[in-house]
Design a protein around this motif. Sequence first.
Motif, PDB file in Angstrom:
ATOM      1  N   SER A 104       0.832  -1.208   0.000  1.00 19.24           N
ATOM      2  CA  SER A 104       0.000   0.000   0.000  1.00 19.24           C
ATOM      3  C   SER A 104       0.862   1.252   0.000  1.00 19.24           C
ATOM      4  N   ALA A 105       1.904   1.245   0.815  1.00 21.75           N
ATOM      5  CA  ALA A 105       2.799   2.405   0.899  1.00 21.75           C
ATOM      6  C   ALA A 105       3.563   2.600  -0.409  1.00 21.75           C
ATOM      7  N   GLN A 106       4.007   1.502  -1.014  1.00 17.42           N
ATOM      8  CA  GLN A 106       4.741   1.594  -2.278  1.00 17.42           C
ATOM      9  C   GLN A 106       3.864   2.161  -3.382  1.00 17.42           C
ATOM     10  N   ALA A 107       2.627   1.707  -3.460  1.00 19.15           N
ATOM     11  CA  ALA A 107       1.710   2.205  -4.486  1.00 19.15           C
ATOM     12  C   ALA A 107       1.416   3.684  -4.273  1.00 19.15           C
ATOM     13  N   ALA A 108       1.211   4.095  -3.017  1.00 19.47           N
ATOM     14  CA  ALA A 108       0.935   5.499  -2.720  1.00 19.47           C
ATOM     15  C   ALA A 108       2.132   6.379  -3.056  1.00 19.47           C
ATOM     16  N   ALA A 109       3.330   5.905  -2.697  1.00 23.45           N
ATOM     17  CA  ALA A 109       4.543   6.676  -2.968  1.00 23.45           C
ATOM     18  C   ALA A 109       4.784   6.826  -4.472  1.00 23.45           C
ATOM     19  N   SER A 110       4.391   5.823  -5.239  1.00 19.16           N
ATOM     20  CA  SER A 110       4.542   5.901  -6.697  1.00 19.16           C
ATOM     21  C   SER A 110       3.529   6.858  -7.310  1.00 19.16           C
ATOM     22  N   ALA A 111       2.405   7.030  -6.622  1.00 20.60           N
ATOM     23  CA  ALA A 111       1.320   7.848  -7.163  1.00 20.60           C
ATOM     24  C   ALA A 111       1.480   9.339  -6.889  1.00 20.60           C
ATOM     25  N   THR A 112       2.221   9.693  -5.816  1.00 20.59           N
ATOM     26  CA  THR A 112       2.370  11.117  -5.495  1.00 20.59           C
ATOM     27  C   THR A 112       3.680  11.390  -4.769  1.00 20.59           C
ATOM     28  N   SER A 113       4.257  12.524  -5.084  1.00 22.87           N
ATOM     29  CA  SER A 113       5.451  12.981  -4.371  1.00 22.87           C
ATOM     30  C   SER A 113       5.138  14.252  -3.595  1.00 22.87           C
ATOM     31  N   GLU A 114       3.858  14.621  -3.557  1.00 22.72           N
ATOM     32  CA  GLU A 114       3.447  15.868  -2.909  1.00 22.72           C
ATOM     33  C   GLU A 114       2.561  15.646  -1.685  1.00 22.72           C
ATOM     34  N   ILE A 115       1.563  14.786  -1.799  1.00 22.70           N
ATOM     35  CA  ILE A 115       0.672  14.537  -0.666  1.00 22.70           C
ATOM     36  C   ILE A 115       1.435  13.767   0.418  1.00 22.70           C
ATOM     37  N   PRO A 116       1.380  14.206   1.674  1.00 23.23           N
ATOM     38  CA  PRO A 116       2.078  13.481   2.744  1.00 23.23           C
ATOM     39  C   PRO A 116       1.543  12.053   2.890  1.00 23.23           C
ATOM     40  N   ILE A 117       2.455  11.111   3.061  1.00 21.82           N
ATOM     41  CA  ILE A 117       2.089   9.705   3.265  1.00 21.82           C
ATOM     42  C   ILE A 117       2.691   9.240   4.583  1.00 21.82           C
ATOM     43  N   VAL A 118       1.852   8.686   5.438  1.00 26.75           N
ATOM     44  CA  VAL A 118       2.317   8.087   6.686  1.00 26.75           C
ATOM     45  C   VAL A 118       1.957   6.608   6.639  1.00 26.75           C
ATOM     46  N   PHE A 119       2.948   5.749   6.801  1.00 25.26           N
ATOM     47  CA  PHE A 119       2.708   4.315   6.711  1.00 25.26           C
ATOM     48  C   PHE A 119       2.834   3.643   8.063  1.00 25.26           C
ATOM     49  N   THR A 120       2.292   2.426   8.139  1.00 21.83           N
ATOM     50  CA  THR A 120       2.604   1.504   9.220  1.00 21.83           C
ATOM     51  C   THR A 120       2.495   0.092   8.656  1.00 21.83           C
ATOM     52  N   SER A 121       2.831  -0.909   9.493  1.00 22.61           N
ATOM     53  CA  SER A 121       2.804  -2.312   9.048  1.00 22.61           C
ATOM     54  C   SER A 121       3.762  -2.536   7.883  1.00 22.61           C
ATOM     55  N   VAL A 122       4.853  -1.789   7.881  1.00 20.70           N
ATOM     56  CA  VAL A 122       5.923  -1.936   6.891  1.00 20.70           C
ATOM     57  C   VAL A 122       7.128  -2.512   7.615  1.00 20.70           C
ATOM     58  N   THR A 123       7.778  -3.513   7.012  1.00 20.44           N
ATOM     59  CA  THR A 123       8.894  -4.173   7.686  1.00 20.44           C
ATOM     60  C   THR A 123      10.236  -3.523   7.385  1.00 20.44           C
ATOM     61  N   ASP A 124      10.499  -3.224   6.121  1.00 21.92           N
ATOM     62  CA  ASP A 124      11.792  -2.685   5.707  1.00 21.92           C
ATOM     63  C   ASP A 124      11.553  -1.449   4.842  1.00 21.92           C
ATOM     64  N   ALA A 125      11.446  -0.308   5.476  1.00 20.82           N
ATOM     65  CA  ALA A 125      11.093   0.924   4.765  1.00 20.82           C
ATOM     66  C   ALA A 125      12.172   1.365   3.789  1.00 20.82           C
ATOM     67  N   VAL A 126      13.423   1.116   4.134  1.00 22.02           N
ATOM     68  CA  VAL A 126      14.534   1.490   3.250  1.00 22.02           C
ATOM     69  C   VAL A 126      14.601   0.528   2.065  1.00 22.02           C
TER      70      VAL A 126
END
Length: 324
Positions: free
Chosen positions: A102-124
């Motif tokens: 979910s976080a990867q898809a959101a990050a690919s869709a926008t570089s402007e709207i703030p995204i806060v994730f959770t339930s992510v294991t390896d963010a880097v």
Amino acid sequence: MKNRWKKMLAVIFSTTLVLAACGDGGDKEASSKKYKIGVTQIVEHPSLNAAYDGFKKALEDAGIDAEYDVQIAQGDNSANTTIATNLVSENVDLIFANSTPSAQAAASATSEIPIVFTSVTDAVGAELVDSMEKPGGNVTGTIDAHPDAISNTMTFLKDELGAKNVGMVFNSGEQNSRAQVDAVKEMLKEMDMTVVEASVATSADVKQATESLLGKVDSMYIITDNTVVSALESVISVANENKIPMMVGEFDSVKRGGLAAYGFEYFDIGYEAGQMAVKILKGESKPADLPVQIPQKLKLIMNKNTASTIGLDIKDEWKAEFSE
């Protein structure tokens, strides 16, 4: 002269009232702003749902008035991408991304709207942030990996349960899952233990993949894999029927029948993500400057019924707490 002063005072008084009214209106507008939060979640299961509940509670506790647009992909990656695109087109104030895909898809869709994730294991590793300390873009959040969770789990399997071959069922298409499996394999090289993998693509594959491990393993470890956890009962039935101790990656899976987990509450990491969102919405911080957080608490939780089913005696020295 008197009339002139009277007129000037009247103008000053009127202007003051107008400015005061404008000031009150501005403050009222700021305090009563209703934010639109887009929520994207890869699949529906108790851990992710608890994280979302924690996120909402943090905003509520901070007095944030928010409207939530919740969209769940139900494990479909194409739907996951569509959800992210839709939330961006709605111009939401912030996106809460609950899971790595979910976080990867959101990050690919926008570089402007703030995204806060959770339930992510390896963010880097998932390329969501530049680093844990300095995320660097429009994305930050909380991860669901405590640095000691895997090592504690493997040590428990070896020293307390005498395990040698650990079965792991996972979706190799989930980056967070691949990262966890690789971490376990690397660790077990020095522990005279091996990992036996069983890969799945959908939740429908889970039971058959678990059955393929029979005769090859003496224990199992089910990580925080969204595909497998959504069909966890299939794994539990195979493990328990064959008296195989099965460690899991989070507490909700213990409640559902997993033997034990070194973990934390997903509600808590969701709440911590919500606190980060509050700072962003209030303009106090930007995602780029908010370090990614790890879970703050780690403890051993066990399921007494499952232990009894597989014939395992729980020792006092394990200092375990028990699921409800």
